[in-house]
Design a protein around this motif. Structure first.
Motif, PDB file in Angstrom:
ATOM      1  N   HIS A  20      44.986  22.115  38.422  1.00 12.26           N
ATOM      2  CA  HIS A  20      44.905  23.025  37.281  1.00 12.26           C
ATOM      3  C   HIS A  20      44.551  24.397  37.820  1.00 12.26           C
ATOM      4  CE1 HIS A  20      42.653  24.927  33.790  1.00 12.26           C
ATOM      5  NE2 HIS A  20      43.910  24.838  33.400  1.00 12.26           N
ATOM      6  N   ILE A  21      45.457  25.352  37.647  1.00 12.01           N
ATOM      7  CA  ILE A  21      45.262  26.704  38.155  1.00 12.01           C
ATOM      8  C   ILE A  21      44.946  27.636  36.994  1.00 12.01           C
ATOM      9  CG2 ILE A  21      46.316  28.640  39.392  1.00 12.01           C
ATOM     10  CD1 ILE A  21      45.800  26.166  41.132  1.00 12.01           C
ATOM     11  N   GLY A  22      43.839  28.353  37.113  1.00 14.49           N
ATOM     12  CA  GLY A  22      43.442  29.318  36.100  1.00 14.49           C
ATOM     13  C   GLY A  22      43.493  30.734  36.658  1.00 14.49           C
ATOM     14  N   ILE A  23      44.298  31.589  36.039  1.00 10.41           N
ATOM     15  CA  ILE A  23      44.414  32.999  36.439  1.00 10.41           C
ATOM     16  C   ILE A  23      43.899  33.824  35.274  1.00 10.41           C
ATOM     17  CG2 ILE A  23      46.006  34.833  37.148  1.00 10.41           C
ATOM     18  CD1 ILE A  23      47.928  32.565  38.071  1.00 10.41           C
ATOM     19  N   GLN A  24      42.817  34.548  35.497  1.00 12.28           N
ATOM     20  CA  GLN A  24      42.155  35.247  34.400  1.00 12.28           C
ATOM     21  C   GLN A  24      41.933  36.715  34.744  1.00 12.28           C
ATOM     22  OE1 GLN A  24      38.676  32.628  34.064  1.00 12.28           O
ATOM     23  NE2 GLN A  24      39.552  31.773  32.180  1.00 12.28           N
ATOM     24  N   GLY A  25      42.560  37.590  33.957  1.00 12.13           N
ATOM     25  CA  GLY A  25      42.352  39.026  34.093  1.00 12.13           C
ATOM     26  C   GLY A  25      42.652  39.568  35.472  1.00 12.13           C
ATOM     27  N   VAL A  26      43.701  39.064  36.125  1.00 11.17           N
ATOM     28  CA  VAL A  26      43.980  39.453  37.513  1.00 11.17           C
ATOM     29  C   VAL A  26      44.806  40.737  37.557  1.00 11.17           C
ATOM     30  CG1 VAL A  26      45.292  38.831  39.587  1.00 11.17           C
ATOM     31  CG2 VAL A  26      43.717  37.184  38.553  1.00 11.17           C
ATOM     32  N   SER A  27      44.232  41.724  38.219  1.00  9.13           N
ATOM     33  CA  SER A  27      44.949  42.959  38.558  1.00  9.13           C
ATOM     34  C   SER A  27      44.847  43.137  40.062  1.00  9.13           C
ATOM     35  CB  SER A  27      44.338  44.169  37.843  1.00  9.13           C
ATOM     36  OG  SER A  27      44.458  44.042  36.436  1.00  9.13           O
ATOM     37  N   HIS A  28      45.844  43.834  40.627  1.00 10.05           N
ATOM     38  CA  HIS A  28      45.846  43.970  42.088  1.00 10.05           C
ATOM     39  C   HIS A  28      46.465  45.294  42.484  1.00 10.05           C
ATOM     40  CE1 HIS A  28      45.244  42.207  46.024  1.00 10.05           C
ATOM     41  NE2 HIS A  28      46.483  42.528  46.371  1.00 10.05           N
TER      42      HIS A  28
END
Length: 267
Positions: A20-28
């Motif tokens: 289970h992969i959770g990506i939260q609020g990712v900016s780069h």
């Protein structure tokens, strides 16, 4: 070749050990001469255990960057990425990346190329049978002693998939893995990839520029905007496997995806 299977249910997929992969609020951002370049902007995305998710978007929008962050190859500038609730901070054998180029070692046989991961971890002697099983899954048992120069492009990519599967990954990160194949081989490999996913039960996150490929393979297709990438749309591919390319529903979804990419006027 690998036989066609029916699509696993959500409960069956979860039971197989997919991540289970959770990506939260990712900016780069990347540092470039004269400043910084933002490539991702506030990405929120969940990949459920055993789910196949595809990322579509314009060239250079940040799709492959997002894959690198999920794989743990570099940290996100802001936001968080987790696997089963734990932060992803570095590469891990449970997350395997398959690139467009198979990058096989030409002096090693097919068997020895597939065995690399187990050898690097010092467990090859005890787990040799896993190499044979991975080759069986991709239909290359008879080519175990062959060398990369003796393989077609599709066969070489199957070796790369076997090299990933031998590690029993919970997540397969696929960065245009079929992009260099001719059209007929690519179509055949798409079906094989679905079969492998169904058999092994891993979660999958795919980057592709091919709308039809995304819809043929994935449970969900995430359409990203121009850089800095944001999620422009999420398409649920509500069709069972095996899928048929002439299905009217696939045509509807293709038109919807192209609309979000600004290309629907050509269809």
């Amino acid at each position: 070749m690998v036989s066609t299977l029916t699509s696993p249910s959500a409960s069956q997929a979860a039971a197989t050990g997919g991540a289970h992969i959770g990506i939260q609020g990712v900016s780069h951002w990347f540092e470039v001469s004269g400043g910084v370049l933002q490539v991702l902007d506030g990405i929120d995305l969940q990949v459920r255990p055993g789910e196949f998710v595809a990322l579509l978007g314009p060239s250079g929008c940040g799709k492959s960057t997002l894959l690198r962050l999920v794989a743990g190859l570099e940290p996100a500038t802001t936001g968080s990425i987790t696997q089963d609730g734990a932060p992803i901070t570095r590469p891990d054998p449970s997350r395997i990346v398959v690139f467009q180029d198979p990058t096989l070692y030409p002096w090693r046989s097919v068997w020895d190329n597939v065995a690399l991961g187990l050898q690097a971890r010092g467990v090859l002697k005890a787990q040799r049978g896993r190499v044979d099983e991975a080759l069986r899954l991709v239909g290359l048992t008879d080519f175990a002693k062959a060398f990369p120069h003796q393989l077609s492009g599709g066969m070489a990519q199957r070796v790369a998939l076997a090299r990933a599967l031998v590690n029993d990954p919970q997540l397969l990160v696929l960065d245009e893995p079929l992009g260099k194949l001719d059209s007929l081989t690519r179509i055949a490999m798409q079906s094989e990839l679905v079969n492998l996913w169904q058999r092994a039960g891993f979660s999958a996150l795919l980057v592709t520029h091919d709308v039809e490929e995304a819809l043929f393979l994935a449970n969900r297709v995430i359409v990203l905007s121009d850089r800095p990438a944001r999620i422009a749309a999420e398409l649920v591919v509500d069709l069972p496997y095996p899928r048929h390319r002439g299905d009217p529903r696939l045509a509807e979804l293709r038109h919807e995806a192209l609309k979000h990419l600004g290309l629907d006027a050509t269809w």
